[in-house]
Write a protein that holds these residues in place. Structure first.
Motif, PDB file in Angstrom:
ATOM      1  N   VAL A 139      44.997  27.224  44.262  1.00 31.13           N
ATOM      2  CA  VAL A 139      44.835  28.685  44.240  1.00 31.13           C
ATOM      3  C   VAL A 139      44.902  29.229  45.669  1.00 31.13           C
ATOM      4  O   VAL A 139      45.599  30.213  45.947  1.00 31.13           O
ATOM      5  N   GLU A 140      44.218  28.538  46.557  1.00 29.45           N
ATOM      6  CA  GLU A 140      44.188  28.974  47.955  1.00 29.45           C
ATOM      7  C   GLU A 140      45.564  28.811  48.604  1.00 29.45           C
ATOM      8  O   GLU A 140      46.058  29.719  49.277  1.00 29.45           O
ATOM      9  N   TYR A 141      46.189  27.657  48.363  1.00 28.10           N
ATOM     10  CA  TYR A 141      47.492  27.376  48.970  1.00 28.10           C
ATOM     11  C   TYR A 141      48.544  28.373  48.475  1.00 28.10           C
ATOM     12  O   TYR A 141      49.446  28.760  49.223  1.00 28.10           O
ATOM     13  N   GLY A 142      48.432  28.785  47.212  1.00 35.43           N
ATOM     14  CA  GLY A 142      49.379  29.750  46.644  1.00 35.43           C
ATOM     15  C   GLY A 142      49.041  31.192  47.008  1.00 35.43           C
ATOM     16  O   GLY A 142      49.719  32.105  46.554  1.00 35.43           O
ATOM     17  N   ARG A 143      47.969  31.382  47.796  1.00 37.89           N
ATOM     18  CA  ARG A 143      47.518  32.722  48.191  1.00 37.89           C
ATOM     19  C   ARG A 143      47.249  33.585  46.954  1.00 37.89           C
ATOM     20  O   ARG A 143      47.561  34.772  46.918  1.00 37.89           O
ATOM     21  N   LEU A 144      46.676  32.937  45.946  1.00 36.24           N
ATOM     22  CA  LEU A 144      46.333  33.639  44.715  1.00 36.24           C
ATOM     23  C   LEU A 144      44.902  34.162  44.815  1.00 36.24           C
ATOM     24  O   LEU A 144      44.108  33.672  45.619  1.00 36.24           O
ATOM     25  N   THR A 145      44.599  35.159  43.984  1.00 35.44           N
ATOM     26  CA  THR A 145      43.314  35.844  44.069  1.00 35.44           C
ATOM     27  C   THR A 145      42.431  35.439  42.902  1.00 35.44           C
ATOM     28  O   THR A 145      42.645  35.867  41.770  1.00 35.44           O
ATOM     29  N   LYS A 146      41.448  34.602  43.180  1.00 40.64           N
ATOM     30  CA  LYS A 146      40.569  34.118  42.114  1.00 40.64           C
ATOM     31  C   LYS A 146      39.566  35.188  41.700  1.00 40.64           C
ATOM     32  O   LYS A 146      38.890  35.766  42.548  1.00 40.64           O
ATOM     33  N   ILE A 147      39.474  35.416  40.395  1.00 39.27           N
ATOM     34  CA  ILE A 147      38.417  36.274  39.860  1.00 39.27           C
ATOM     35  C   ILE A 147      37.228  35.395  39.476  1.00 39.27           C
ATOM     36  O   ILE A 147      36.093  35.672  39.824  1.00 39.27           O
ATOM     37  N   SER A 148      37.514  34.323  38.750  1.00 41.78           N
ATOM     38  CA  SER A 148      36.458  33.395  38.350  1.00 41.78           C
ATOM     39  C   SER A 148      37.113  32.077  37.958  1.00 41.78           C
ATOM     40  O   SER A 148      38.327  32.013  37.744  1.00 41.78           O
ATOM     41  N   SER A 149      36.326  31.025  37.886  1.00 39.08           N
ATOM     42  CA  SER A 149      36.859  29.766  37.373  1.00 39.08           C
ATOM     43  C   SER A 149      35.768  29.046  36.608  1.00 39.08           C
ATOM     44  O   SER A 149      34.576  29.264  36.842  1.00 39.08           O
ATOM     45  N   ASP A 150      36.197  28.227  35.663  1.00 43.37           N
ATOM     46  CA  ASP A 150      35.235  27.455  34.889  1.00 43.37           C
ATOM     47  C   ASP A 150      35.842  26.088  34.582  1.00 43.37           C
ATOM     48  O   ASP A 150      37.048  25.975  34.341  1.00 43.37           O
ATOM     49  N   TYR A 151      34.984  25.079  34.598  1.00 42.10           N
ATOM     50  CA  TYR A 151      35.425  23.698  34.400  1.00 42.10           C
ATOM     51  C   TYR A 151      34.556  23.057  33.332  1.00 42.10           C
ATOM     52  O   TYR A 151      33.397  23.426  33.165  1.00 42.10           O
ATOM     53  N   TYR A 152      35.130  22.086  32.644  1.00 43.68           N
ATOM     54  CA  TYR A 152      34.369  21.397  31.603  1.00 43.68           C
ATOM     55  C   TYR A 152      34.643  19.898  31.658  1.00 43.68           C
ATOM     56  O   TYR A 152      35.798  19.474  31.713  1.00 43.68           O
ATOM     57  N   GLN A 153      33.565  19.128  31.638  1.00 40.36           N
ATOM     58  CA  GLN A 153      33.667  17.674  31.673  1.00 40.36           C
ATOM     59  C   GLN A 153      33.570  17.100  30.265  1.00 40.36           C
ATOM     60  O   GLN A 153      32.566  17.308  29.581  1.00 40.36           O
ATOM     61  N   PHE A 154      34.625  16.417  29.841  1.00 39.31           N
ATOM     62  CA  PHE A 154      34.573  15.727  28.552  1.00 39.31           C
ATOM     63  C   PHE A 154      33.931  14.359  28.739  1.00 39.31           C
ATOM     64  O   PHE A 154      33.995  13.774  29.825  1.00 39.31           O
ATOM     65  N   ARG A 155      33.293  13.855  27.685  1.00 38.33           N
ATOM     66  CA  ARG A 155      32.698  12.519  27.701  1.00 38.33           C
ATOM     67  C   ARG A 155      33.475  11.621  26.767  1.00 38.33           C
ATOM     68  O   ARG A 155      33.808  12.053  25.673  1.00 38.33           O
ATOM     69  N   PRO A 156      33.797  10.388  27.157  1.00 38.25           N
ATOM     70  CA  PRO A 156      33.378   9.754  28.407  1.00 38.25           C
ATOM     71  C   PRO A 156      34.185  10.200  29.620  1.00 38.25           C
ATOM     72  O   PRO A 156      33.719  10.092  30.741  1.00 38.25           O
ATOM     73  N   LYS A 157      35.397  10.687  29.420  1.00 41.85           N
ATOM     74  CA  LYS A 157      36.183  11.130  30.565  1.00 41.85           C
ATOM     75  C   LYS A 157      37.206  12.159  30.125  1.00 41.85           C
ATOM     76  O   LYS A 157      37.560  12.236  28.947  1.00 41.85           O
ATOM     77  N   GLY A 158      37.700  12.913  31.091  1.00 39.18           N
ATOM     78  CA  GLY A 158      38.637  13.989  30.784  1.00 39.18           C
ATOM     79  C   GLY A 158      38.050  15.305  31.264  1.00 39.18           C
ATOM     80  O   GLY A 158      36.831  15.499  31.247  1.00 39.18           O
ATOM     81  N   ALA A 159      38.905  16.193  31.704  1.00 35.06           N
ATOM     82  CA  ALA A 159      38.438  17.450  32.275  1.00 35.06           C
ATOM     83  C   ALA A 159      39.365  18.584  31.883  1.00 35.06           C
ATOM     84  O   ALA A 159      40.561  18.385  31.662  1.00 35.06           O
TER      85      ALA A 159
END
Lengths: 131, 131
Positions: B35-55
């Motif tokens: 996002v930063e490298y592309g000079r994009l304008t972040k409003i918000s971000s959200d992440y989710y961790q799957f179990r046992p692995k995966g995002a």
């Protein structure tokens, strides 16, 4: 349908009522309703109100995501419905959005994501975690 | 490029290091960096961790959105970079992600969103709010 990890419906809705798509307030129940109607699993959602008008929003799903961006000045809503698991969930969410937004025309593509995964039989995919 | 409201890069990265894409902890700096490298304008971000692995994660941008979903069991990352404004921003964010994730193969499509808007000259589009 090809094997892959998910179905992605990419749709641009034209001729949508400008007032309906001008605010997050009016878009919120439509988007959340589509998630519910499609029996999708919401992890979180976020919406943003542009000034003077226009809205964006994104729902992070256990099955991937649903997002929209509106351009009331063009009567345009761009939608992405990307789900893994039962492909019918994406179709149902899409049908709900057509019903609520009532576009005069739609440009749509349906693509299979991750369709080049190797040695991935259907059973393996079904056993993989939802995204 | 056709007139439209935005450019959407739809990419599936194969052969990505499974450990790298197993957790939100490791994906977070890569996505935020894009996002930063592309000079994009972040409003918000959200992440989710799957179990046992995966995002999974999604960044709501003033210019639209950037999202990813990983399947470490397949070495797969599916990415969407959808931006309005300068198309180079999407290309730059994409190049950054290729550099950091180092896939052995990529399936990519680049599409114009909202390309059927009527009577929308380039000036009108430039004057429209960012999404």
């Amino acid at each position: 349908m090809e094997v892959g990890v998910g179905i992605h419906i990419i749709a641009d809705f034209y001729g949508v009522d400008s007032e309906l798509i001008a605010t997050t307030e009016r878009m919120y129940p439509i988007i959340e309703g589509a998630v519910e109607y499609g029996r999708l699993t919401k992890i979180s959602s976020d919406y943003y109100q542009f000034r003077p008008k226009g809205a964006s929003g994104i729902v992070l799903l256990a099955e991937s995501h649903l997002s929209f961006h509106t351009w009331p000045e063009y009567g345009l809503v761009t939608l992405d419905i990307y789900t893994c698991g039962d492909p019918k969930t994406a179709d149902d969410a899409f049908a709900y959005l057509v019903d609520k937004l009532r576009p005069t025309s739609i440009s749509t593509r349906k693509i299979v994501r991750g369709d080049m995964i190797e040695e991935a039989g259907e059973n393996q995919i079904e056993e993989a975690a939802l995204h």
